[in-house]
Write a protein that holds these residues in place. Structure first.
Motif, PDB file in Angstrom:
ATOM      1  N   CYS A 192     -18.436  34.193  59.649  1.00 24.44           N
ATOM      2  CA  CYS A 192     -17.511  33.439  60.503  1.00 24.44           C
ATOM      3  C   CYS A 192     -16.566  32.569  59.677  1.00 24.44           C
ATOM      4  N   GLY A 193     -16.890  32.356  58.414  1.00 26.92           N
ATOM      5  CA  GLY A 193     -16.006  31.604  57.530  1.00 26.92           C
ATOM      6  C   GLY A 193     -16.051  30.102  57.729  1.00 26.92           C
ATOM      7  N   THR A 194     -17.236  29.558  58.020  1.00 29.44           N
ATOM      8  CA  THR A 194     -17.339  28.108  58.266  1.00 29.44           C
ATOM      9  C   THR A 194     -17.649  27.322  56.997  1.00 29.44           C
ATOM     10  N   TYR A 195     -17.349  27.880  55.856  1.00 31.70           N
ATOM     11  CA  TYR A 195     -17.694  27.220  54.593  1.00 31.70           C
ATOM     12  C   TYR A 195     -17.163  25.784  54.488  1.00 31.70           C
ATOM     13  N   PRO A 196     -15.915  25.501  54.859  1.00 27.24           N
ATOM     14  CA  PRO A 196     -15.450  24.101  54.757  1.00 27.24           C
ATOM     15  C   PRO A 196     -16.305  23.140  55.569  1.00 27.24           C
ATOM     16  N   HIS A 197     -16.752  23.575  56.746  1.00 29.34           N
ATOM     17  CA  HIS A 197     -17.599  22.726  57.577  1.00 29.34           C
ATOM     18  C   HIS A 197     -18.990  22.561  56.958  1.00 29.34           C
ATOM     19  N   VAL A 198     -19.483  23.636  56.343  1.00 33.01           N
ATOM     20  CA  VAL A 198     -20.778  23.564  55.664  1.00 33.01           C
ATOM     21  C   VAL A 198     -20.723  22.549  54.533  1.00 33.01           C
ATOM     22  N   PHE A 199     -19.645  22.598  53.733  1.00 28.29           N
ATOM     23  CA  PHE A 199     -19.511  21.663  52.618  1.00 28.29           C
ATOM     24  C   PHE A 199     -19.365  20.230  53.124  1.00 28.29           C
ATOM     25  N   ALA A 200     -18.616  20.067  54.217  1.00 25.76           N
ATOM     26  CA  ALA A 200     -18.452  18.728  54.792  1.00 25.76           C
ATOM     27  C   ALA A 200     -19.792  18.202  55.303  1.00 25.76           C
ATOM     28  N   ALA A 201     -20.580  19.088  55.910  1.00 26.68           N
ATOM     29  CA  ALA A 201     -21.895  18.685  56.412  1.00 26.68           C
ATOM     30  C   ALA A 201     -22.814  18.296  55.263  1.00 26.68           C
ATOM     31  N   ALA A 202     -22.754  19.060  54.175  1.00 28.87           N
ATOM     32  CA  ALA A 202     -23.592  18.755  53.018  1.00 28.87           C
ATOM     33  C   ALA A 202     -23.235  17.399  52.422  1.00 28.87           C
ATOM     34  N   LEU A 203     -21.934  17.125  52.337  1.00 26.89           N
ATOM     35  CA  LEU A 203     -21.489  15.841  51.784  1.00 26.89           C
ATOM     36  C   LEU A 203     -21.851  14.694  52.720  1.00 26.89           C
ATOM     37  N   ARG A 204     -21.783  14.957  54.024  1.00 28.07           N
ATOM     38  CA  ARG A 204     -22.184  13.923  54.970  1.00 28.07           C
ATOM     39  C   ARG A 204     -23.669  13.611  54.801  1.00 28.07           C
ATOM     40  N   ALA A 205     -24.474  14.646  54.678  1.00 34.57           N
ATOM     41  CA  ALA A 205     -25.904  14.442  54.498  1.00 34.57           C
ATOM     42  C   ALA A 205     -26.205  13.753  53.182  1.00 34.57           C
ATOM     43  N   ALA A 206     -25.373  14.012  52.197  1.00 30.95           N
ATOM     44  CA  ALA A 206     -25.576  13.395  50.878  1.00 30.95           C
ATOM     45  C   ALA A 206     -25.068  11.962  50.845  1.00 30.95           C
TER      46      ALA A 206
END
Length: 212
Positions: A192-206
């Motif tokens: 689906c190409g949601t990589y930018p959202h995945v990276f944003a979620a990872a940074l939010r969690a971090a």
């Protein structure tokens, strides 16, 4: 010159082709047996003796999400199949079944592995964590909560594997950078190409982005 002297002589000893065939046979035979470390309450096998499993179903015990689970399965069953088909833990997704997409990622002793490439019998004696053991809807893991907040999922097939890979990366380095997150999720495919959202979620969690 004698005619017999002109004939090519066969080399002495074993030929290269025979050696390769022999080595292949030995490798194939070795693949039919399995060796695993003995559990704490198990008596070790005598030196030179290996454990043979199969072809019939065998009773094994796995430690999954902090609980012991007893299964009767054939030695050929993968950890992915054992989780989904024998234990009903369907959060771990079956997609490529070739270790290429990362959708079936679980933690084995805290490290991310593609469960379709691990035999269930090889997971004995290890701590297995699935997406169900990471958090619950009522008490989500920070990475799960961040995925929801950043809308980091669409069809959802890759999401559990992505979450597990990100969670393992942040467990190793809570202040992971975007590049480190990209490296950690390099084996996870999102059609689906949601990589930018995945990276944003990872940074939010971090804790690298501001929470809402």
């Amino acid at each position: 010159m004698n005619r017999d002297d002109r004939k090519p002589r066969k080399p002495d000893g074993i030929s290269r082709r025979s050696f390769i065939k022999g080595a292949g046979a030995v490798a194939a035979a070795a693949g039919l047996v399995h060796v695993r470390p003995a559990a704490a309450d198990e008596k070790p096998l005598p030196p030179g003796v290996v454990e043979k499993l199969g072809p019939d179903a065998t009773t094994i015990e796995l430690n999954i999400n902090g609980r012991a689970a007893t299964l009767e399965i054939e030695p050929r069953v993968t950890l992915l199949r054992a989780l989904r088909e024998h234990l009903g833990l369907t959060g771990t997704k079956l997609v490529c079944d070739r270790g290429a997409c990362g959708a079936c990622t679980v933690h084995l002793d805290g490290k991310p592995v593609t469960s379709c490439m691990v035999l269930a019998s090889d997971a004995r004696g290890h701590q297995i964590t699935t997406i169900e053991g990471l958090g619950t809807p009522a008490n989500m893991h920070p990475v799960q909560a961040a995925f929801v907040a950043e809308d980091a999922q669409q069809c959802g097939f890759c999401t559990p594997g992505m979450v597990m890979s990100v969670a393992a990366a942040l467990e190793k380095n809570p202040a992971a950078t975007t590049d480190e997150i990209k490296h950690a999720t390099a084996g996870n495919t999102c059609r689906c190409g949601t990589y930018p959202h995945v990276f944003a979620a990872a940074l939010r969690a971090a804790g690298a982005t501001k929470g809402v």
